[in-house]
Design a protein around this motif. Structure first.
Motif, short mmCIF file in Angstrom:
data_model
loop_
_atom_site.label_atom_id
_atom_site.label_comp_id
_atom_site.label_asym_id
_atom_site.label_seq_id
_atom_site.Cartn_x
_atom_site.Cartn_y
_atom_site.Cartn_z
N GLY A 40 0.80 -1.22 0.00
CA GLY A 40 0.00 0.00 0.00
C GLY A 40 0.83 1.26 0.00
N ARG B 247 0.58 4.24 -2.78
CA ARG B 247 0.25 5.61 -2.41
C ARG B 247 1.33 6.59 -2.83
NH1 ARG B 247 -1.85 2.80 2.10
NH2 ARG B 247 0.08 3.06 3.29
N THR C 178 -6.44 -4.24 -4.91
CA THR C 178 -5.33 -3.84 -4.04
C THR C 178 -5.07 -2.35 -4.14
OG1 THR C 178 -4.27 -6.02 -4.26
CG2 THR C 178 -2.87 -4.19 -3.53
N ARG D 162 -7.91 -0.41 -2.38
CA ARG D 162 -7.78 -0.44 -0.93
C ARG D 162 -6.68 0.51 -0.45
NH1 ARG D 162 -8.55 -6.09 -1.50
NH2 ARG D 162 -6.29 -6.41 -1.43
N ALA D 163 -5.55 0.51 -1.17
CA ALA D 163 -4.42 1.35 -0.77
C ALA D 163 -4.77 2.83 -0.87
CB ALA D 163 -3.21 1.04 -1.63
#
Length: 295
Positions: free
Chosen positions: A245, A249, A268, A271-272
Motif C-alpha cells: 500500500g 500511495r 489492491t 484499498r491502498a
C-alpha cells in the motif's frame, strides 16, 4: 544496412493460439477477424512488420496476441505471415510465459540483430533516441513486461485522442540505467556526495520524483507533445496484487498513471488509495479507477 524481409510464410499458427486465448476468456473478440477501419490509413505488410519489430525492441517482451491485435488489426493470417517473416529474418524469437492465473501464452522478444533493426526502424520513424533491447528478463518478469506494453498503449491512446503525439518511450531498465551510470561516474570522479548530487540531478532531468531520498522509477515513461505543441511526460506504473500500500500511495501521489495487472491488483490499488473515500487510511482520495490490464 536494413536486412531484406523474406517472403515465405511461417510455420507458427497464430489462429490456434488466438482461439485458445478466447477459450480462456482472456480476450474478447466479436468475430473471426476485425474488419479494417476505413477511417485509418492502410498500411503495407512491410510497414506492419516494421512496427511489430519496433515494438518488440522497445518493450523487451510483447505478447504475440497483442501484436496481432495492435499491428495487424486482429487479422491472424496477416499476423502469421508478417511475424513469421520477422522470425526468419532473425529479428524476433518466441518464448512461453505464464499469467498470474497460470495460463500459458506466447511472447516475442528481440534478438541482438532485431534490437539493432528496431533501432534503425525507430530512427526512420522519427525517434532517433529510442532505446531498444534484446533478449528477455527473468521468466517470472516477462508477464509484467507484457502488461507494461498494454498499459503504455492505453496511455498513448488517451494522449492521441486529445490531439497529442508520443515522441519517446523509456522503460524502467533505461531510466534506472541512466540514473545509476551517471551517479557512478560522479562517484569515481569525486566522492559519494557528488554521486548523490548527480543522482538527484539526473532524476530531476528525467522528471522522476524523489521521496525520502529515493528516486521513484515508473515501469515506463512516455514523452509527448500535446495538441498545443507543449512537451509533457506521463509516468506509467503497472501494479500487481503483491504491491504494498505504501508503494502504491507514493506513486499515486507522484502523479503516476496507475494500471492494474489483474482484477485482484485493481482491488489492491483501490484499498491502498481508499477506494474513492476521503477517509482513506493515509492515502487520500482515489482520483480515478485504475485500468485493468489482464494477462
Amino acid at each position: 544496412m536494413t536486412a531484406r524481409m523474406p517472403d515465405r510464410e511461417p510455420g507458427g499458427d497464430v489462429r490456434r493460439e488466438g482461439r485458445a486465448d478466447e477459450r480462456a476468456g482472456r480476450r474478447e473478440r466479436s468475430g473471426h477477424r476485425r474488419e479494417y477501419d476505413a477511417r485509418q490509413p492502410r498500411r503495407t505488410v512491410e510497414a506492419r512488420i516494421a512496427a511489430a519489430v519496433r515494438d518488440v525492441g522497445a518493450f523487451r517482451a510483447v505478447a504475440l496476441r497483442d501484436l496481432v491485435e495492435r499491428q495487424f488489426d486482429g487479422h491472424p493470417y496477416a499476423a502469421r505471415r508478417g511475424i513469421g517473416r520477422a522470425e526468419r529474418a532473425g529479428w524476433v524469437e518466441r518464448r512461453k510465459a505464464h499469467g498470474p492465473k497460470g495460463g500459458e501464452f506466447t511472447v516475442l522478444v528481440a534478438t541482438p540483430a532485431g534490437a539493432a533493426q528496431a533501432e534503425t526502424l525507430w530512427r526512420a520513424a522519427g525517434r532517433p533516441t529510442q532505446r531498444t533491447f534484446s533478449g528477455a528478463v527473468k521468466l517470472s518478469e516477462i508477464g509484467h513486461d507484457v502488461a507494461v506494453y498494454r498499459a503504455v498503449n492505453a496511455a498513448q491512446a488517451r494522449i492521441e485522442a486529445a490531439g497529442g503525439r508520443v515522441t519517446l518511450v523509456r522503460i524502467d531498465a533505461e531510466l534506472k540505467g541512466q540514473v545509476a551510470r551517471r551517479s557512478e561516474r560522479a562517484r569515481q570522479a569525486a566522492n559519494r556526495a557528488a554521486a548523490e548530487e548527480e543522482r538527484l540531478r539526473v532524476a530531476a532531468a528525467l522528471g522522476l520524483p524523489v521521496e525520502d531520498g529515493r528516486v521513484l522509477v515508473p515501469d515506463a515513461q512516455i514523452e509527448y507533445v500535446d495538441a498545443a505543441g507543449r512537451s509533457g511526460r506521463c509516468n506509467v506504473e503497472v501494479a500487481s496484487e503483491h504491491y504494498r500500500g505504501r508503494a502504491i500511495r507514493a506513486k499515486a501521489k507522484a502523479g503516476f498513471a496507475l494500471y492494474a495487472a489483474s482484477a485482484h491488483a485493481a482491488r489492491t490499488v483501490r484499498r491502498a488509495l481508499g477506494g474513492g473515500s476521503d477517509r482513506s487510511r493515509g492515502g487520500g482520495r482515489l482520483r480515478q479507477e485504475p485500468e485493468v490490464i489482464e494477462l
